[in-house]
Scaffold this motif. Structure first.
Motif, PDB file in Angstrom:
ATOM      1  N   ARG A  33       6.944 -16.238   4.253  1.00  0.00           N
ATOM      2  CA  ARG A  33       7.475 -16.326   2.961  1.00  0.00           C
ATOM      3  C   ARG A  33       6.594 -14.859   2.590  1.00  0.00           C
ATOM      4  N   LEU A  34       6.482 -14.057   3.233  1.00  0.00           N
ATOM      5  CA  LEU A  34       5.995 -12.438   2.709  1.00  0.00           C
ATOM      6  C   LEU A  34       7.262 -11.458   2.538  1.00  0.00           C
ATOM      7  N   LEU A  35       7.419 -11.014   1.525  1.00  0.00           N
ATOM      8  CA  LEU A  35       7.981  -9.780   1.319  1.00  0.00           C
ATOM      9  C   LEU A  35       7.353  -8.621   1.517  1.00  0.00           C
ATOM     10  N   GLY A  36       7.833  -7.533   2.457  1.00  0.00           N
ATOM     11  CA  GLY A  36       7.006  -6.473   2.628  1.00  0.00           C
ATOM     12  C   GLY A  36       7.731  -5.301   1.658  1.00  0.00           C
ATOM     13  N   VAL A  37       6.709  -4.477   1.024  1.00  0.00           N
ATOM     14  CA  VAL A  37       6.930  -3.782   0.274  1.00  0.00           C
ATOM     15  C   VAL A  37       6.535  -2.170   0.447  1.00  0.00           C
ATOM     16  N   GLN A  38       7.614  -1.400   0.746  1.00  0.00           N
ATOM     17  CA  GLN A  38       7.009   0.122   1.065  1.00  0.00           C
ATOM     18  C   GLN A  38       6.894   0.744  -0.148  1.00  0.00           C
ATOM     19  N   PHE A  39       5.840   1.460  -0.487  1.00  0.00           N
ATOM     20  CA  PHE A  39       5.728   2.110  -1.921  1.00  0.00           C
ATOM     21  C   PHE A  39       4.848   3.574  -1.770  1.00  0.00           C
ATOM     22  N   GLY A  40       5.246   4.340  -2.565  1.00  0.00           N
ATOM     23  CA  GLY A  40       4.381   5.586  -2.286  1.00  0.00           C
ATOM     24  C   GLY A  40       3.203   5.569  -3.159  1.00  0.00           C
ATOM     25  N   LEU A  41       1.955   5.763  -2.165  1.00  0.00           N
ATOM     26  CA  LEU A  41       0.769   5.505  -2.855  1.00  0.00           C
ATOM     27  C   LEU A  41       0.252   6.636  -4.101  1.00  0.00           C
ATOM     28  N   GLN A  42       1.106   7.520  -4.175  1.00  0.00           N
ATOM     29  CA  GLN A  42       0.860   8.554  -5.103  1.00  0.00           C
ATOM     30  C   GLN A  42       1.997   8.686  -6.267  1.00  0.00           C
ATOM     31  N   GLU A  43       2.879   7.673  -6.207  1.00  0.00           N
ATOM     32  CA  GLU A  43       3.594   7.643  -7.099  1.00  0.00           C
ATOM     33  C   GLU A  43       3.430   6.492  -8.353  1.00  0.00           C
ATOM     34  N   PRO A  44       3.068   6.920  -9.563  1.00  0.00           N
ATOM     35  CA  PRO A  44       2.666   6.107 -10.795  1.00  0.00           C
ATOM     36  C   PRO A  44       3.931   5.100 -10.864  1.00  0.00           C
ATOM     37  N   PHE A  45       5.098   5.553 -10.845  1.00  0.00           N
ATOM     38  CA  PHE A  45       6.445   4.536 -10.935  1.00  0.00           C
ATOM     39  C   PHE A  45       6.353   3.517 -10.237  1.00  0.00           C
ATOM     40  N   HIS A  46       6.053   3.593  -8.682  1.00  0.00           N
ATOM     41  CA  HIS A  46       5.827   2.852  -7.656  1.00  0.00           C
ATOM     42  C   HIS A  46       4.855   1.692  -8.091  1.00  0.00           C
ATOM     43  N   THR A  47       3.867   2.053  -8.602  1.00  0.00           N
ATOM     44  CA  THR A  47       2.634   0.985  -9.036  1.00  0.00           C
ATOM     45  C   THR A  47       3.550   0.239 -10.146  1.00  0.00           C
ATOM     46  N   ASP A  48       4.088   0.622 -11.172  1.00  0.00           N
ATOM     47  CA  ASP A  48       4.633  -0.074 -11.825  1.00  0.00           C
ATOM     48  C   ASP A  48       5.794  -1.210 -11.502  1.00  0.00           C
TER      49      ASP A  48
END
Length: 359
Positions: free
Chosen positions: A71-86
Motif C-alpha cells: 500500500r505504498l505509492l512511490g513518488v519521484q520528485f525533483g529535490l530542487q523544484e519548489p513546485f514538486h514540493t507543493d
C-alpha cells in the motif's frame, strides 16, 4: 512532548515490553494494537496506556511487509523544484484517506531518475507517480510493465501503453499570461524558453499562438533558457543588452523568473516600472512577499488528486477504467492504454506586472 522509551538500554519498545508493563499476554497486546475484537474496554485502555508510557508505536512498515501488499505509492520528485514540493504535499492529502502511504524518491544533481525509481521499486511500491519525468518513453514503458505508472506534468506523444498522464494545459497558461500583458498595454513580450524540460514545448507554442492572435507575431521573441534560476539569469543578462529591450518577460517557470528578477534588480531595473515579469507554477516561491510574482497557477489539489486516482484505479481494478489485469500478468502489463487528464491553469496577478513605461 512524547514520552521517552522506558525500556532497558534505550532500545525501541516492543510488544513484549507493553505486555509486561500492562500485565497481559503478548497475544492480547497484538489484538489491541491491530484494533480487532477480543479485548475488553478496560484491558484495551490499560494496554494503550502502557504503550503510551513506554513510548511504543506500531511499526506500520513492518506490518505491511508481512502482508501481500505494501500500500505504498512511490513518488519521484525533483529535490530542487519548489513546485514538486507543493505537489508532494497534495499527494499526501489525496493518498492517506484512501489508505495508502507515500515513499519518496528524490532526484538531485548527484542522483538521477533511474536511481530514485529503482529505490522505490526496492521498497515494494505498488505504483509510481513520476513528477516531471525526463526518462525516454521506452523506459516509462518498461516501468509500466512492472507497476502502474502515472506521469505528472509531462505530455507523452505518442502515448505510452500503461502510463497515465496528468498535466496542466501549459499552452493555455502561456496564452493567459500573454493576454494579461497585452491587456496592460505591452507589445514587446519575450519568452524565456524551458529548453527540454517537461511542458516547455507547450508553453512555447502557447506563447507564439497568443502573440500571433494579438497581431504581434513579428515581435515574438524566444530566448534559450531552462527551469533553473541560473538559466533564467543568463537569459535576463542577454535581455539587458537587447535592442529594443522588451517591456515584459514570460519566464518558463517561477524558478527561472526568480533568476530574471535577480538580474534586473542588480541592474537597477524597476519591476514592473521598467519591465514586467510573469512566472509559471504559482509555487510557494512566487508567494514570498519580497518576490510577489505574477504567475500562471497550476491546480495542485486537482493534479495530485487525479494522479493518485489514476494510480489507484489501476491498482484496485476500477471496472470503469478497464478492469483488473488478467491473471498471470504483472501490474501494468497488458492493461489498457494510457489515459491523459488535462487540467486548466489560472493566472495569479501579483506585483511584478503593470503597464509599460509611458503606456
Amino acid at each position: 512532548m512524547s514520552p521517552s522509551p522506558s525500556v532497558p538500554g534505550g532500545k525501541r519498545p516492543t510488544l513484549a515490553d507493553v505486555a509486561e508493563r500492562a500485565g497481559v499476554s503478548v497475544a492480547l497486546v497484538s489484538i489491541v494494537m491491530r484494533g480487532t475484537k477480543g479485548a475488553g474496554a478496560a484491558t484495551r485502555e490499560r494496554v494503550l496506556r502502557a504503550a503510551r508510557e513506554i513510548g511504543y508505536r506500531p511499526d506500520a512498515r513492518a506490518r505491511l511487509l508481512r502482508s501481500s501488499r505494501s500500500r505504498l505509492l512511490g513518488v519521484q520528485f525533483g529535490l530542487q523544484e519548489p513546485f514538486h514540493t507543493d505537489l508532494v504535499e497534495g499527494l499526501y492529502a489525496a493518498a492517506e484517506p484512501a489508505g495508502y502511504q507515500l515513499a519518496l524518491g528524490a532526484v538531485a544533481p548527484s542522483r538521477g531518475e533511474r536511481q530514485a525509481v529503482e529505490a522505490l521499486l526496492a521498497d515494494r511500491c505498488e505504483a509510481l507517480i513520476l513528477l516531471g519525468p525526463r526518462a525516454p518513453a521506452a523506459r516509462l514503458a518498461e516501468l509500466a510493465a512492472q507497476v502502474p505508472v502515472v506521469s505528472v506534468a509531462r505530455r507523452l506523444r505518442p502515448p505510452v501503453a500503461g502510463v497515465d498522464v496528468v498535466r496542466t494545459a501549459d499552452d493555455e497558461g502561456a496564452r493567459q499570461a500573454v493576454d494579461h500583458l497585452v491587456a496592460l498595454g505591452h507589445r514587446d513580450v519575450a519568452h524565456i524558453d524551458g529548453g527540454r524540460a517537461p511542458g516547455a514545448a507547450d508553453r512555447r507554442r502557447g506563447y507564439r499562438t497568443a502573440m500571433h492572435r494579438h497581431g504581434l507575431g513579428d515581435r515574438a521573441r524566444v530566448l534559450p533558457g531552462g527551469p533553473t534560476e541560473d538559466e533564467g539569469a543568463a537569459a535576463a543578462r542577454a535581455l539587458l543588452d537587447a535592442d529594443p529591450r522588451p517591456t515584459a518577460v514570460l519566464a518558463f517557470n517561477d524558478r527561472c523568473a526568480t533568476g530574471v528578477l535577480d538580474v534586473f534588480l542588480r541592474a537597477r531595473l524597476s519591476v514592473p516600472g521598467d519591465i514586467s515579469v510573469v512566472g509559471f507554477d504559482d509555487s510557494r516561491l512566487s508567494r514570498l512577499a519580497h518576490i510577489d510574482l505574477t504567475t500562471v497557477g497550476q491546480d495542485v489539489p486537482r493534479l495530485a488528486g487525479e494522479a493518485v486516482g489514476r494510480a489507484l484505479a489501476r491498482l484496485e481494478g476500477d471496472a470503469a477504467s478497464g478492469g483488473r489485469p488478467s491473471e498471470g500478468t504483472r501490474p501494468g502489463e497488458g492493461t489498457r492504454p494510457g489515459e491523459e487528464t488535462v487540467i486548466a491553469p489560472h493566472l495569479v496577478v501579483r506585483g511584478t506586472t503593470g503597464a509599460p513605461a509611458g503606456g
